[in-house]
Design an enzyme around this catalytic site. Sequence first.
Site, PDB file in Angstrom:
ATOM      1  N   GLU A 111       0.827  -1.212   0.000  1.00 24.22           N
ATOM      2  CA  GLU A 111       0.000   0.000   0.000  1.00 24.22           C
ATOM      3  C   GLU A 111       0.861   1.262   0.000  1.00 24.22           C
ATOM      4  O   GLU A 111       0.475   2.274  -0.583  1.00 24.22           O
ATOM      5  CB  GLU A 111      -0.960  -0.038   1.190  1.00 24.22           C
ATOM      6  CG  GLU A 111      -2.052  -1.091   0.989  1.00 24.22           C
ATOM      7  CD  GLU A 111      -2.896  -1.331   2.223  1.00 24.22           C
ATOM      8  OE1 GLU A 111      -4.123  -1.193   2.139  1.00 24.22           O
ATOM      9  OE2 GLU A 111      -2.313  -1.672   3.282  1.00 24.22           O
ATOM     10  N   GLU A 131      -3.951  -9.679   3.609  1.00 27.34           N
ATOM     11  CA  GLU A 131      -4.676  -9.460   4.863  1.00 27.34           C
ATOM     12  C   GLU A 131      -5.794 -10.477   5.112  1.00 27.34           C
ATOM     13  O   GLU A 131      -5.964 -10.930   6.259  1.00 27.34           O
ATOM     14  CB  GLU A 131      -5.235  -8.032   4.906  1.00 27.34           C
ATOM     15  CG  GLU A 131      -4.193  -6.949   5.174  1.00 27.34           C
ATOM     16  CD  GLU A 131      -3.503  -6.447   3.921  1.00 27.34           C
ATOM     17  OE1 GLU A 131      -2.796  -5.436   3.996  1.00 27.34           O
ATOM     18  OE2 GLU A 131      -3.675  -7.089   2.850  1.00 27.34           O
TER      19      GLU A 131
END
Length: 258
Positions: A111, A131
């Site tokens: 990210e 995740e």
Amino acid sequence: MTHEYVKVDREGRCTIITINRPEAHNALNAACHTELESVFDKFALDDEQWVAIITGAGGKAFCAGHDLKQQAAGGGLTTPAKGFGGLTNRFDLAKPVIAAVNGVAMGGGFEIALACDIVVASENAVFALPEPRVGLAALAGGIQRLPREIGLKRAMGMMLTGRRVSAEEAFSLGLVNELVSGDVLAAARRWADEILACSPMSVRATKEAVLRGLSRSVSEGLSEEWEYPSMRAMLASADAIEGPQAFATKRKPNWKGR
């Protein structure tokens, strides 16, 4: 200021930021988040620094995301106001940031790269938003940015499975600007040098207009861009005079950044 987990070097107009936790694959703990936010705050305010490069220490990882060991010990998922690594929510930064991805870029590490303007990656780099495999979600911009970068179906294929993407595939998807077989930081410096050959005022105006334009129609972007802060600053700058003068006299421009 001395940092425990982040190394900062200034080379001319370029700030090089190195996440320095190689023993943890450069995963970010709470202190590292705070240090990175402070470093980016200083970069944003420093008139002498025009471009930044972020990378990871060692040859194995750019950033493996959150320090899950800290979380497992009750450390939580708290990130700074400016987002993961002090960058992913920093929407007011008009200065360009280059990611030199020298290995694993997982979760929040990926990210961070998605929040950068240019991504240079070594051939051993690996990208993923894993995740869901640990009961979490990509809450630092991955959910929003990845579909915009590579399209909905490709992004869903990555995010719903948490699968890993090689550097070569990331390049083919358009996530990476350049694949490097050697020194990835040297390649990032080359990109920085090319940016620094341009007026910093023009670079900032362009970045701001491009990012704002993503949420507007072409006609709206064309009419609104004249009022963007960085565009107004560019048009009123000494650099806007210096550039044409240098072109007319066939010399290299001497950018002032004002």
